[in-house]
Design a protein around this motif. Sequence first.
Motif, short mmCIF file in Angstrom:
data_model
loop_
_atom_site.label_atom_id
_atom_site.label_comp_id
_atom_site.label_asym_id
_atom_site.label_seq_id
_atom_site.Cartn_x
_atom_site.Cartn_y
_atom_site.Cartn_z
N ASP A 250 0.81 -1.22 0.00
CA ASP A 250 0.00 0.00 0.00
C ASP A 250 0.84 1.26 0.00
O ASP A 250 0.53 2.22 -0.69
N ARG A 251 1.90 1.27 0.78
CA ARG A 251 2.70 2.48 0.92
C ARG A 251 3.66 2.65 -0.25
O ARG A 251 4.10 1.69 -0.87
N GLY A 273 -3.51 -3.80 -3.48
CA GLY A 273 -3.61 -2.78 -2.42
C GLY A 273 -3.52 -1.43 -3.08
O GLY A 273 -4.52 -0.83 -3.44
N GLY A 274 -2.28 -0.95 -3.23
CA GLY A 274 -1.99 0.22 -4.04
C GLY A 274 -2.52 1.55 -3.54
O GLY A 274 -2.78 2.45 -4.35
N ILE A 293 -6.84 -2.73 -6.95
CA ILE A 293 -7.20 -1.87 -5.82
C ILE A 293 -7.95 -2.70 -4.79
O ILE A 293 -8.93 -3.38 -5.11
N ALA A 294 -7.51 -2.63 -3.55
CA ALA A 294 -8.11 -3.44 -2.48
C ALA A 294 -9.38 -2.79 -1.94
O ALA A 294 -9.51 -2.49 -0.75
N GLY A 295 -10.34 -2.56 -2.82
CA GLY A 295 -11.62 -2.01 -2.41
C GLY A 295 -11.58 -0.50 -2.24
O GLY A 295 -10.53 0.10 -1.99
N THR A 296 -12.74 0.13 -2.38
CA THR A 296 -12.84 1.57 -2.15
C THR A 296 -13.43 1.88 -0.77
O THR A 296 -13.31 3.00 -0.29
#
Length: 439
Positions: A250-251, A273-274, A293-296
């Motif tokens: 993510d980071r 993630g991202g 993308i791990a969900g909004t």
Amino acid sequence: MISLRTLFLISSVSTFCFSGPLVASDQVPGAPQTKPILIRGATLHPVSRKSIVRGSILFDSGRIVAIGKKVDVPDGAVVIEAEGKHVYPGLIESYTDLGLREISAVDATADHTEFGSKNPNVRSWVAVNPDSELIPVARAGGVLLAHVAPAGPFVQGQSAVMQLDGWTANDMKLLAPAGLCVHWSSMHPSEKDEAKAAEKQDEKWQEFDAWIERAKRYAKREPHAVATDLRLESLQRVINREVPLIVSADRQAAIESAVLYAMKQNLRLIIYGGFDATSCSKLLKQHDVAVIIAGTHRLPLRRDDPYDAAYTLPERLRKAGVRFAIAGEGPGYPDGAANVRNLTYHAACAIAYGLPSDVALRSITLSPAEILGVSDRTGSLEVGKDATIIITDDPWYEPQTNVEQAYIQGRKVDLTSKHTMLSEKYKKKYRQGKTEVEQ
């Protein structure tokens, strides 16, 4: 006279035999297609091109054979009049542990994480439970395929693209392996002491480097000269670029280090993630690294992040020219598998924050199919592809939309689920209660 031992055995067998329906779904997998099926008069959404209003789509033997404004009806075909309805390719959940986890609070129903931290030989598809109660629920939401990935603290194992219908896990398998999953963020331990954090990071890097180098040497071994090592065997497809490395990051620092490492080792890479992906979008675009993308529906990563950072991420990636797909609530969420049914809401949320609706639809159909390597089979409505499709009563992004029919490779699948059965049960209960009061 029956001995106590015999009674115990009978009791045990009875419990084993009759407890199954209590924890497994009752839906029977769809039968193979035997006649051509024509869906006529609906608004077709091929995804790969513009929508067709009042169009028709014909499929036979599990494959799409014609699509357009006018399609001839072959002899013996089943015709479905679908005026006012919408037809889409089956939705794809890009990253989940569906089929590996049933009830998070009950350990016996969770098989998504193997013991140990380095398990490249773990194969997620062999552990998928085709009788999971969560699969029919996801199907009822239009999700007909899922990228099933194992969880873990470091090298998690191999993932697979699974169709959400079938008697066995082997019946459900569409592509396996689809990738090797690694929790890359573990390479960047969060320590207040910077020197200690750097030391731990170096240890992780050296450990992973050693695995890759060992796998490369293993590939060059003389036949039968070295004992078979399943862990090193499983890394061969990654090294040969047959399957991608799918890293959870993510980071910005973790994403950048993963990209640079993949380029150094000449590996294919996908980021899962991202959250900070737009901060390194030039690097991602330059090396054509896609982001799942791990969900909004998640909170900001830092205290000073904008409240809508997760909601706007898909649109920001689109503007930056980075390929992406939108997943629902994956293995990192407490009840990820149970919420695959919410996939459309994650994509619809991105529409509310700027993402064009056609791109949002692509992000849960054709884009994940391309990223995961199954776009030759599914992801869009095109001649020659699998007849994996859904028919809805309203556009996919509306909250009230219902999936009325679904087909996986031409097989009509059951859209009932534990949710629909409970709904019918309590409708009947309260109708009876009302009648009794009136009497």
